[in-house]
Design an enzyme around this catalytic site. Structure first.
Site, short mmCIF file in Angstrom:
data_model
loop_
_atom_site.label_atom_id
_atom_site.label_comp_id
_atom_site.label_asym_id
_atom_site.label_seq_id
_atom_site.Cartn_x
_atom_site.Cartn_y
_atom_site.Cartn_z
N GLY A 30 42.18 41.71 56.83
CA GLY A 30 42.03 42.84 57.48
C GLY A 30 43.00 43.41 58.10
O GLY A 30 42.83 44.98 58.27
N ALA A 31 44.02 43.20 58.74
CA ALA A 31 45.17 43.86 59.11
C ALA A 31 46.58 44.24 58.24
O ALA A 31 46.83 44.32 58.23
CB ALA A 31 45.73 42.61 60.34
N GLY A 32 46.01 43.01 56.78
CA GLY A 32 47.24 42.97 56.01
C GLY A 32 47.74 44.29 55.02
O GLY A 32 46.90 46.02 55.77
N PHE A 33 48.04 44.67 54.38
CA PHE A 33 49.01 45.86 53.71
C PHE A 33 47.16 47.02 52.70
O PHE A 33 46.84 47.74 54.04
CB PHE A 33 50.10 45.69 52.74
CG PHE A 33 49.66 47.36 51.50
CD1 PHE A 33 49.80 49.01 51.48
CD2 PHE A 33 49.54 46.51 49.85
CE1 PHE A 33 50.02 49.43 50.45
CE2 PHE A 33 50.28 47.30 48.41
CZ PHE A 33 50.58 48.86 49.93
N ILE A 34 46.76 45.61 51.56
CA ILE A 34 45.77 46.34 50.58
C ILE A 34 44.63 46.31 52.72
O ILE A 34 43.24 47.19 52.29
CB ILE A 34 45.69 45.85 49.97
CG1 ILE A 34 46.45 45.60 48.76
CG2 ILE A 34 44.15 46.10 48.95
CD1 ILE A 34 46.84 45.33 47.77
N GLY A 35 44.19 44.86 53.20
CA GLY A 35 43.03 44.99 54.18
C GLY A 35 42.58 45.83 54.59
O GLY A 35 41.58 46.57 54.75
N ARG B 177 54.49 49.20 34.21
CA ARG B 177 53.18 48.30 34.81
C ARG B 177 51.95 49.72 35.12
O ARG B 177 52.59 50.89 34.65
CB ARG B 177 53.90 48.31 36.43
CG ARG B 177 54.82 46.98 36.36
CD ARG B 177 54.58 46.02 35.90
NE ARG B 177 54.85 44.56 35.83
CZ ARG B 177 55.80 44.25 34.55
NH1 ARG B 177 55.93 44.26 33.58
NH2 ARG B 177 56.56 43.17 34.61
N TYR C 59 51.81 31.77 41.89
CA TYR C 59 51.21 32.64 42.52
C TYR C 59 49.94 32.98 40.72
O TYR C 59 48.53 33.24 41.50
CB TYR C 59 51.73 33.63 42.74
CG TYR C 59 50.69 35.16 42.79
CD1 TYR C 59 50.10 35.15 44.16
CD2 TYR C 59 50.60 36.35 42.68
CE1 TYR C 59 49.64 35.93 44.15
CE2 TYR C 59 50.10 37.33 43.14
CZ TYR C 59 49.39 37.09 43.76
OH TYR C 59 48.64 38.06 44.14
N ALA D 131 45.38 36.38 51.18
CA ALA D 131 45.73 35.46 50.54
C ALA D 131 47.74 35.64 50.63
O ALA D 131 47.93 36.54 51.77
CB ALA D 131 46.09 36.05 49.18
#
Length: 333
Positions: free
Chosen positions: A8-13, A231, A163, A61
């Site tokens: 939850g502290a990451g980019f998306i999170g 993409r 991955y 992840a």
């Protein structure tokens, strides 16, 4: 709803946490960046974090295309062992709702149409062809040029790197958990997420972060192959909105439901580099002709299932989102 957000502290999170709070939910951040004890591979820590929680949004992840196969144990440990520990802890704590950060990498190449053989699945591209600048995958039946299209959730999985294999395993573990416990599981297969707060200068970030980091250093973005790779670039706030929609939807017990989370608008990597560089003020991108084994040529989303079943719609227009990204600070890797 009290929601545990791993990563939850990451980019998306971090954007998911913000979106949940804006909708009146109570997000609980579980992230190694904030607390070294918040490791999804630590069963005791996860069980404690699940106290009073009604649902889990699993963003934690190890991400990106690794530069070496020696990273495989770390990917499997963080992604698959971590998910297995989390799911076992959820069963113990009686938490029956999961939204998983899935990925479009599970598909391998996207959807292709041959004029003679219809929909086909090209295999991995040959090194000799890539070295010769022949980047488009040919029809596996007749060798003719293919037309790329949008890939749907029912396309066969064909992970092309470590991955990707771990992301598919996360979904399979989640499906097994749902069947065994009667829980509700949703996997959102993210396409190329970009936006404020992307990490800088890391080999594991997405291509948009590579380009933005280069511009910040005063260097031209380096575009691999010929820049024609298609993409689906989807803004991080839209992805966060998809997570909220999945959490607020009526649960479906005992199964995993999979959704593509993409904008539905294909753009080439070369185009992204050009728009971003222009918005930043240069320098202009350089097309290198280089390639990475494990990369796919075209992968773009059919996100109609997410729109139809969960009522989600992307809100951030592509050029406006890229311009915002060009002006936004990056975070340390």
């Amino acid at each position: 709803m009290r929601v545990l957000v791993t990563g939850g502290a990451g980019f998306i999170g971090s954007h998911v946490v913000e979106a949940l709070a804006e909708r009146g939910h109570d997000p609980v951040v579980f992230d190694l960046r904030e607390d070294p004890g918040s490791d999804v591979r630590d069963s005791g820590a996860v069980v404690r974090a699940l106290a009073g929680v009604e649902a889990v949004c699993h963003q934690a992840a190890m991400v990106g295309l690794s530069t070496r196969f020696a990273d495989a144990p770390a990917y499997v440990s963080h992604n698959d062992l971590g998910t297995a520990v989390l799911l076992a802890a959820m069963e113990q704590a009686g938490v029956g709702r999961l939204v998983l950060a899935g990925s479009m990498v599970v598909y391998g190449e996207g959807r292709y149409l041959c004029p003679a053989h219809g929909v086909v699945r090209p295999g991995p591209r040959e090194v000799a062809a890539l070295e010769d600048g022949r980047f488009e995958p040919p029809c596996p039946e007749c060798g003719t040029e293919l037309s790329p299209g949008l890939v749907g959730e029912d396309a066969p999985a064909d992970p092309r790197n470590v991955y990707a294999a771990t992301k598919l395993a996360q979904e399979q573990l989640s499906a097994s958990w749902a069947r065994a416990t009667g829980g509700s599981a949703v996997s959102l297969r993210y396409h190329n997420v970009y936006g404020p707060g992307m990490p800088r200068d890391t080999p594991y970030a997405g291509v948009a972060s590579f380009f933005r980091s280069a511009l910040e250093r005063g260097e031209p973005p380096r575009v691999f192959e010929d820049g024609g790779q298609r993409r689906d670039f989807v803004h991080v706030r839209d992805v966060a909105g998809a997570n909220v929609a999945a959490l607020e939807a009526d649960p479906v017990a005992g199964r995993l439901r999979v959704y593509n989370a993409g904008s539905g608008e294909p753009h080439t990597i070369g185009e992204m580099a050009g728009v971003l560089a222009s918005a930043y003020g240069g320098p202009d991108p350089v097309v290198t002709g280089e390639f990475r084994l494990g990369d796919v040529r075209h992968i773009t989303a059919d996100s109609s299932r997410l729109r139809e079943e969960l009522g989600w719609r992307p809100q951030v227009e592509y050029e406006a989102g890229v311009k915002e990204f060009a002006a936004s600070p990056l975070r340390g890797g």
